[in-house]
Design an enzyme around this catalytic site. Structure first.
Site, PDB file in Angstrom:
ATOM      1  N   HIS A 136     116.967  36.587 -19.675  1.00  0.00           N
ATOM      2  CA  HIS A 136     117.628  37.593 -18.863  1.00  0.00           C
ATOM      3  C   HIS A 136     117.598  37.232 -17.376  1.00  0.00           C
ATOM      4  O   HIS A 136     118.552  37.494 -16.652  1.00  0.00           O
ATOM      5  CB  HIS A 136     116.962  38.958 -19.080  1.00  0.00           C
ATOM      6  CG  HIS A 136     117.652  40.092 -18.397  1.00  0.00           C
ATOM      7  ND1 HIS A 136     118.813  40.650 -18.876  1.00  0.00           N
ATOM      8  CD2 HIS A 136     117.352  40.777 -17.268  1.00  0.00           C
ATOM      9  CE1 HIS A 136     119.199  41.631 -18.073  1.00  0.00           C
ATOM     10  NE2 HIS A 136     118.329  41.730 -17.089  1.00  0.00           N
ATOM     11  N   HIS A 188     122.567  46.623 -19.426  1.00  0.00           N
ATOM     12  CA  HIS A 188     121.271  47.221 -19.755  1.00  0.00           C
ATOM     13  C   HIS A 188     121.315  47.619 -21.227  1.00  0.00           C
ATOM     14  O   HIS A 188     121.116  48.784 -21.583  1.00  0.00           O
ATOM     15  CB  HIS A 188     120.964  48.416 -18.850  1.00  0.00           C
ATOM     16  CG  HIS A 188     119.580  48.383 -18.284  1.00  0.00           C
ATOM     17  ND1 HIS A 188     118.747  49.461 -18.247  1.00  0.00           N
ATOM     18  CD2 HIS A 188     118.870  47.368 -17.729  1.00  0.00           C
ATOM     19  CE1 HIS A 188     117.588  49.129 -17.690  1.00  0.00           C
ATOM     20  NE2 HIS A 188     117.652  47.856 -17.359  1.00  0.00           N
TER      21      HIS A 188
END
Length: 763
Positions: A56, A107
């Site tokens: 990420h 998200h």
């Protein structure tokens, strides 16, 4: 009590077992860390490397493919970019001394685990990215994707995500001006929650994330650091979900929008006071990210006393403090003479602030805990020198079979009654139905500068109240198209978003992307990703617009089931005068007023594979997606700008995409409850194809009858095909072909079907 693992202890105790695998590191990555340091890492160093080298944060599987975006000239149709890839967000010159910054991020995994907080903190994080550039956030958007509407887990995830997006944005006083809500089986167990923010600043107010100037002070301000979100976005988003789903609620950050609002206003006053030399928001990886990235981008050195960090939980260890992703925090670099003013402004806004360190010139990031050194690293090795993988990629064996299964052989409606029933069924389908159940939970008009919002093709915000300068933004992606052909699918996402911005009369300037894919360890997924990146680069080169930055979200799959490849593309365009924008629907007709002429710009071909019709009616996915014609898209956008913004010929413009001409007619009619009578003869010989094909580079427009000839001349000059369809008026949508009436639908019935789907599903 466990003794503190300091740098000196690590040097003297090289064989200690460490939980590197539990923190998401591979064996070779852990060994590389040891080689970099010349010893084993301390626990605190291991924590930093694990979050910063996560998929990420480090983009270790995608870097090699993202590099090609730098081949695109960093200029827009109206001027230079002020900041681009590598910064918190891209910044564009839009004229009159103004710049805008925008970015879209994901998200996803946190929003499945804890839908409300996952979505809320996604909004908070992207807002702080925009704030960190020196801009005032002025609007948000949210591209969302869920499993089937009737799936039990969708009823858990969807309301929580919507309440999180709306609750956080509403509390911040930011209008939500657009986005998408899409349903597909592949997103069951792995929804996509992407969030976009737009900000505005004067050119001279631009700020960058760097720590320079030895002796400058490092100040952490905002919320206190807690135990929420430890390894949250950084590690949680870097693994696939098990079939049973995750049990990782403590990994999800908890948001406080009221604290964020104070932080925004406080930060803007700090900028105005001229006391910020460098700034970084806190997102994934928390303090680990802020300290290492600031130090690496500046003079290369920083000393931090971690025990000065204000905590919500005094029991947190150094490792937990470094990994915490608690929200509403920022880190600033401040010259010593400005510290008192900085702290005074923070106190006035009731924002806690404390000096936690200073910039050094030794090229090291050193972090102490109660006088003992627990981190001593080269910050570049943490922030920028993580692993870079050239993952194996291969076109999957099933791709040829999938593309050979064309939708042309599917049974299709022929009679007027069958076409009518198909139009109503599609209008009420989850992906095409009214989304106001979602968007009514968002404040779309707060701050008074919203010009266009849902259900318009794009959102539009006024930037300057005197000159009426504004920007339009759209986000789009059809994951089914990307599954059929990821290269073309990414270009189709860009083309639709580009077209949506153009329908308002805006000039498209640049893109930000959020590339949502499955596991990079699957060669088929990496092939999809590589093809999508290549498609975006080639499309941007042809359209003459740059990529300003964005986000990559991988590991979006449950067990072996990957999501549809979903390269979401956001396009931002500039509008010289928002009072001259083109609405997405034709105006209502009052009394004896003449109706407006309705025309179709663009060419319709038989392109039904991957269409909403094939998906809804047949549950079918196969064939090739609609052809991409970027030259036609560019000509169409130029025509829409001249006809709308400059000449004001257009009284309405609605792009054709999902659902084709039929859905555009439905939405344009319902918007102002003004009917239309159209004949399909000039669109296509087959009325079914005319209504439901999803050919690109097409827009439905309306003009006053007296202006038709001017539009015809203009379309000819721009090389855009034009078909006169009919006239607005009445209270029905009436469709004819070859001189005969095919069917008509009363608008009240149409609106009732269109509006009922989401409320019934969520009841």
């Amino acid at each position: 009590m466990v003794a503190l693992d300091t740098v000196s202890v690590a040097a003297e105790d090289p064989g200690r077992e460490q939980p590197w695998a539990d923190l998401g590191l591979k064996a070779d990555e852990y060994q590389r860390i040891r080689e970099i340091l010349g010893r084993r890492p301390t626990g605190a160093e291991l924590a930093m490397y694990s979050v910063m080298w996560s998929e990420h944060c480090s983009y270790k599987s995608s870097k090699v493919h993202l590099k090609q975006f730098s081949e695109i000239p960093q200029v827009t149709p109206v001027g230079a970019m002020l900041a681009g890839i590598g910064e918190n967000a891209g910044v564009l010159d839009i004229g009159q001394g103004y710049a805008v910054t925008f970015k879209v991020e994901s998200h996803n995994h946190p929003s499945y685990v804890e839908p409300h907080q996952g979505a809320a903190t996604g909004v908070g994080g992207i807002v702080r990215d925009i704030l960190a550039m020196g801009a005032r956030p002025i609007a948000v958007m949210d591209p969302l994707r869920f499993g089937p509407l009737d799936a039990p887990d969708t009823r858990r995830v969807l309301p929580g995500v919507v309440s999180g997006v709306g609750g956080y944005g509403n509390c911040l006083g930011l209008p939500n001006i657009g986005g998408e809500v899409v349903f597909d089986e592949s997103y069951l167990g792995n929804p996509l929650v992407n969030a976009l923010c737009v900000g505005v600043l004067r050119h001279e107010d631009l700020h960058l994330a760097k720590a320079s100037g030895a002796g400058n002070q490092v100040i952490l301000y905002g919320a206190r650091t807690g135990g929420d979100g430890i390894g949250g976005a950084s590690i949680l988003a870097s693994v696939t979900f098990d079939e049973d789903g995750p049990a990782k609620r403590p990994s999800v950050q908890v948001g406080d929008p009221f604290m964020e609002k104070l932080l925004i206003e406080c930060t803007l006053e700090l900028f105005q006071a001229g006391v910020v030399a460098g700034i970084q928001d806190f997102g994934a990886a928390g303090i680990s990210c802020a300290t290492s990235e600031l130090a690496a981008a500046g003079d290369g050195g920083m000393h931090v006393e971690l025990d000065k960090v204000l905590l919500r939980d005094p029991r947190l260890s150094p490792e937990e403090i470094l990994m915490s992703e608690s929200q509403e925090r920022m880190m600033a670099v401040v010259e010593p003479g400005d510290v008192a003013t900085f702290l005074e402004i923070c106190q006035r806004w009731d924002v806690e602030a404390t000096v936690v360190g200073e910039v050094t010139g030794n090229g090291r990031l050193v972090i102490d805990w109660h006088g003992e050194t627990v981190v001593d690293v080269d910050p570049r090795t943490v922030a920028h020198d993580g692993p870079v993988y050239r993952r194996p990629l291969a076109r999957p064996d099933w791709q040829d079979t999938l593309q050979a299964d064309d939708a042309g052989s599917l049974a299709r409606p022929a009679s007027g009654d069958e076409l009518r029933a198909t139009l109503l069924r599609l209008a009420a389908s989850p992906n095409l139905c009214d989304k106001s159940w979602v968007t009514d939970q968002y404040d779309r008009y707060v701050r008074g500068n919203t010009v266009l919002a849902q259900p318009s093709d794009s959102g539009m915000i006024r930037i300057d109240e005197t000159t009426n300068l504004g920007v339009a933004v759209s986000t789009d992606c059809n994951g089914r198209f990307a599954k059929l052909d990821p290269y073309a699918g990414a270009q189709l996402a860009l083309a639709e978003s580009y077209r949506n911005v153009a329908t308002s009369g805006a000039v498209p300037l640049a893109i930000s992307d959020c590339l949502n894919f499955g596991s990079p360890e699957d060669p088929a997924v990496m092939w999809q990703f590589a093809e999508a990146c290549r498609g975006l680069k080639d499309a941007c080169l042809e359209l003459g617009i740059p990529v300003t930055g964005g986000n990559v979200s991988l590991y979006n799959q449950t067990a072996e089931n990957a999501i549809l490849p979903t390269p979401v593309v956001a396009v931002l365009g500039v509008v010289d005068d928002v009072t001259r924008r083109t609405p997405s629907a034709w105006p209502s007709v009052e009394g004896e007023q003449p109706g407006h002429r309705v025309l179709l710009l663009g060419e319709t071909r038989e392109e039904l594979s991957g269409s909403e019709w094939a998906h809804v009616v047949h549950g079918h996915l196969g064939g090739l997606p609609p052809a991409v014609d970027l030259a036609a898209e560019k000509r169409l956008a130029e025509l829409l700008h001249e006809a709308g913004q400059q000449l004001q010929l257009l009284t309405g413009a609605h792009d054709l995409s999902d659902g084709g001409l039929a859905q555009a007619l439905v939405e344009a009619s319902i918007s102002n409850m003004c009917g239309v009578e159209v004949a399909l003869d000039g669109v296509h010989a087959d009325p079914f194809v005319a209504l439901f094909s999803e050919s690109t580079a097409r827009v439905l427009v309306s003009v006053a009858a007296d202006d038709v000839d001017r539009l015809v001349e203009l379309a000819g000059r721009h090389g855009v095909p034009l078909t006169d369809l009919g006239r607005t008026g009445g209270d029905v949508l009436a469709v004819g072909h070859a001189g005969a009436d095919l069917f008509d639908v009363n608008l009240l019935e149409l609106r009732s079907r269109w509006m009922a789907t989401l409320p019934l599903a969520m009841a």
